[in-house]
Design a protein around this motif. Structure first.
Motif, PDB file in Angstrom:
ATOM      1  N   LEU A 120       0.814  -1.211   0.000  1.00  0.00           N
ATOM      2  CA  LEU A 120       0.000   0.000   0.000  1.00  0.00           C
ATOM      3  C   LEU A 120       0.850   1.264   0.000  1.00  0.00           C
ATOM      4  O   LEU A 120       1.986   1.260   0.483  1.00  0.00           O
ATOM      5  CB  LEU A 120      -0.921   0.017   1.232  1.00  0.00           C
ATOM      6  N   ASP A 121       0.281   2.315  -0.514  1.00  0.00           N
ATOM      7  CA  ASP A 121       0.902   3.631  -0.442  1.00  0.00           C
ATOM      8  C   ASP A 121       0.436   4.284   0.849  1.00  0.00           C
ATOM      9  O   ASP A 121      -0.711   4.709   0.973  1.00  0.00           O
ATOM     10  CB  ASP A 121       0.483   4.479  -1.649  1.00  0.00           C
ATOM     11  N   ASP A 122       1.335   4.320   1.845  1.00  0.00           N
ATOM     12  CA  ASP A 122       0.939   4.858   3.146  1.00  0.00           C
ATOM     13  C   ASP A 122       0.489   6.312   3.068  1.00  0.00           C
ATOM     14  O   ASP A 122      -0.228   6.804   3.943  1.00  0.00           O
ATOM     15  CB  ASP A 122       2.098   4.736   4.134  1.00  0.00           C
ATOM     16  N   GLY A 123       0.887   7.014   2.020  1.00  0.00           N
ATOM     17  CA  GLY A 123       0.468   8.395   1.874  1.00  0.00           C
ATOM     18  C   GLY A 123      -0.970   8.545   1.439  1.00  0.00           C
ATOM     19  O   GLY A 123      -1.533   9.646   1.480  1.00  0.00           O
ATOM     20  N   SER A 124      -1.599   7.436   1.045  1.00  0.00           N
ATOM     21  CA  SER A 124      -2.978   7.497   0.557  1.00  0.00           C
ATOM     22  C   SER A 124      -4.005   7.450   1.685  1.00  0.00           C
ATOM     23  O   SER A 124      -5.193   7.685   1.444  1.00  0.00           O
ATOM     24  CB  SER A 124      -3.238   6.342  -0.418  1.00  0.00           C
ATOM     25  N   TYR A 125      -3.585   7.152   2.895  1.00  0.00           N
ATOM     26  CA  TYR A 125      -4.506   7.143   4.037  1.00  0.00           C
ATOM     27  C   TYR A 125      -3.713   7.366   5.317  1.00  0.00           C
ATOM     28  O   TYR A 125      -2.481   7.250   5.332  1.00  0.00           O
ATOM     29  CB  TYR A 125      -5.292   5.825   4.105  1.00  0.00           C
ATOM     30  N   ASP A 126      -4.412   7.676   6.386  1.00  0.00           N
ATOM     31  CA  ASP A 126      -3.770   7.997   7.659  1.00  0.00           C
ATOM     32  C   ASP A 126      -3.441   6.707   8.410  1.00  0.00           C
ATOM     33  O   ASP A 126      -4.316   6.089   9.024  1.00  0.00           O
ATOM     34  CB  ASP A 126      -4.695   8.887   8.497  1.00  0.00           C
ATOM     35  N   TYR A 210      -6.481   0.802   7.646  1.00  0.00           N
ATOM     36  CA  TYR A 210      -6.956   0.644   6.266  1.00  0.00           C
ATOM     37  C   TYR A 210      -8.474   0.475   6.237  1.00  0.00           C
ATOM     38  O   TYR A 210      -9.165   1.077   5.402  1.00  0.00           O
ATOM     39  CB  TYR A 210      -6.275  -0.559   5.628  1.00  0.00           C
ATOM     40  N   HIS A 213     -10.166   3.703   6.888  1.00  0.00           N
ATOM     41  CA  HIS A 213     -10.061   4.503   5.672  1.00  0.00           C
ATOM     42  C   HIS A 213     -11.132   4.090   4.651  1.00  0.00           C
ATOM     43  O   HIS A 213     -11.639   4.927   3.894  1.00  0.00           O
ATOM     44  CB  HIS A 213      -8.663   4.339   5.075  1.00  0.00           C
ATOM     45  N   LYS A 214     -11.485   2.801   4.657  1.00  0.00           N
ATOM     46  CA  LYS A 214     -12.473   2.273   3.719  1.00  0.00           C
ATOM     47  C   LYS A 214     -13.907   2.449   4.209  1.00  0.00           C
ATOM     48  O   LYS A 214     -14.847   1.960   3.577  1.00  0.00           O
ATOM     49  CB  LYS A 214     -12.197   0.788   3.460  1.00  0.00           C
TER      50      LYS A 214
END
Length: 346
Positions: A120-126, A210, A213-214
Motif C-alpha cells: 500500500l501507499d501509506d500516503g494514501s490514508y492515515d 486501512y 479509511h475504507k
C-alpha cells in the motif's frame, strides 16, 4: 567486529543444542520514524550479539518488528539496552506461550522498506488512525456478541492450525492479498463491530487503519495479539476462545493455545498440526505433515519431490511457479488436493 553472522547453520544449531542455560523467547514491535535505520540496525547488533541473543529482527524507517531468543542470565542486561533507544524504551514485550528456548539459532537483523509488506501507499490514508486497542479480556468478552464479526488478519497457513471461534479466515497467503479479501467480504457489514487479530498485533495496526479509511465505523484490534491474549486468559483462569495452535515464525513453527488439534495432514488427512518445509530444497514448500507421511515421503511433499531429493536434483523454477505465485501455501493446497485425489482413486 563483524556486524553479521559468519558461522554456518549446522555449527550454530549444534552450539544451541549444547547450551547449558535457559532462554526466553520474546517478541515486540513499534511504529516510530527512524532517521537512520541502517545505523540503528548496526547499533542493535553491537548490543545484542555479545550477549548471544538470537532472533529475526526487521528494521525500517517506520520502526521495528522483532522476534528474539535471549539467554535468561543476560535478560536484565538485554532490557537495559532497550532503554538506550527512544523507540525501544518502555516497549511492550510479549512472551512465548510454549518456550523450549530453541526458537532461533542465530541473530539476524535486516533493514527493509517496510515492517509489513502490505503493498500500500501509506500516503494514501492515515496510518496513525488505527482501531481501538482491546485487551485480551475485553476481546474475549466481545467474541460471539450480536453484530460483531471476528477477522483473522494472518495468512491461511497460520489460521488453518488455530483461530478464534467463529472467525473469518480468508484463504490468503500474503498480507496484501488479505487486506483486499477482507475489505470485499465485509463490504456490506461496515456498521458492525469488527474485531481484528493477528500473532503479535503489528499487522492489525495497518489493517485497522486501512479498514477505517475504507469506511468501517467500529474497528477494534487485539492489543498484543494472540500471544498477549493467551497470557491474559491463562492468568485469569478463563477457557480460551482461541482453538488450536498459534503459528510462530521461528524454528518451532507453532505453540498450542488450548491443546486441540484442528487441522489435518496434507497428505493422508489424519489429525495433525505440525508444519514443515519440504526436504527437497528445490521446493521447500511449507505444509502440514504427520510422522507417518514424513517417513513415507522422506520428508517431502510429493513422491516427485522425494525422488528429486534422493537424486539430488533441484526442482526448476518453472515447476515451482506452475503451482501459483506463492511458494508458501497456494502451491501446498494444489499439490495436496492432487495427492488426495490419487489416494481416492487407488
Amino acid at each position: 567486529m563483524f556486524l553479521y553472522n559468519r558461522i554456518n547453520k549446522e555449527e550454530l544449531k549444534q552450539r544451541l543444542a549444547e547450551e547449558s542455560f535457559q532462554r526466553k523467547t520474546i517478541s515486540f514491535y513499534k511504529y516510530h520514524i527512524l532517521d537512520d535505520p541502517q545505523k540503528f540496525r548496526d547499533d542493535l547488533f553491537r548490543d545484542w550479539y555479545p550477549m548471544d541473543c538470537f532472533g529475526r529482527i526487521y528494521v525500517a524507517r517506520e520502526g521495528i518488528n522483532a522476534q528474539m531468543s535471549v539467554p535468561e542470565h543476560h535478560f536484565d542486561t538485554f532490557l537495559k539496552t532497550l532503554e538506550k533507544y527512544k523507540i525501544l524504551n518502555g516497549i511492550p514485550i510479549k512472551y512465548a506461550i510454549e518456550d523450549d528456548g530453541k526458537s532461533f539459532y542465530k541473530l539476524t537483523i535486516k533493514v527493509r522498506p517496510k515492517l509489513v509488506a502490505d503493498g500500500l501507499d501509506d500516503g494514501s490514508y492515515d496510518v496513525t488512525n488505527v482501531g481501538k486497542h482491546l485487551s485480551g479480556i475485553d476481546f474475549h468478552e466481545q467474541i460471539g456478541k450480536v453484530n460483531t464479526v471476528v477477522v483473522d488478519m494472518r495468512n491461511y497457513y497460520e489460521s488453518e492450525i488455530g483461530h478464534f471461534e467463529g472467525a473469518i479466515c480468508p484463504e490468503a497467503d500474503t498480507f496484501r492479498e488479505e487486506l483486499e479479501i477482507v475489505t470485499d467480504l465485509l463490504e456490506d457489514q461496515k456498521d458492525k463491530k469488527v474485531l481484528l487479530y493477528c500473532t503479535g498485533g503489528i499487522r492489525c495496526e495497518k489493517a485497522s487503519a486501512y479498514l477505517k479509511h475504507k469506511g468501517f465505523n467500529d474497528v477494534n484490534q487485539l492489543h498484543g495479539g494472540i500471544l498477549e491474549y493467551s497470557r491474559q486468559i491463562k492468568s485469569a483462569g478463563l477457557e480460551p476462545k482461541f482453538i488450536g495452535k498459534n503459528f510462530v515464525f521461528d524454528e518451532r513453527l507453532g505453540e498450542s493455545v488450548n491443546g486441540e488439534v484442528i487441522s489435518k495432514c496434507h497428505q493422508c488427512g489424519t489429525a495433525c498440526d505440525a508444519h514443515t518445509n519440504c526436504d527437497n530444497h528445490g521446493c521447500h514448500i511449507l505444509f502440514i505433515q504427520c510422522p507417518e507421511c514424513a517417513k513415507k515421503y522422506n520428508g517431502c511433499c510429493t513422491p516427485e519431490c522425494a525422488e528429486e531429493k534422493v537424486a539430488g536434483k533441484a526442482r526448476s523454477a518453472e515447476k515451482r511457479v506452475g503451482f501459483g505465485n506463492s511458494r508458501k501455501f497456494r502451491k501446498s493446497l494444489s499439490l495436496i488436493q492432487a495427492e488426495q485425489d490419487k489416494l481416492t482413486v487407488q
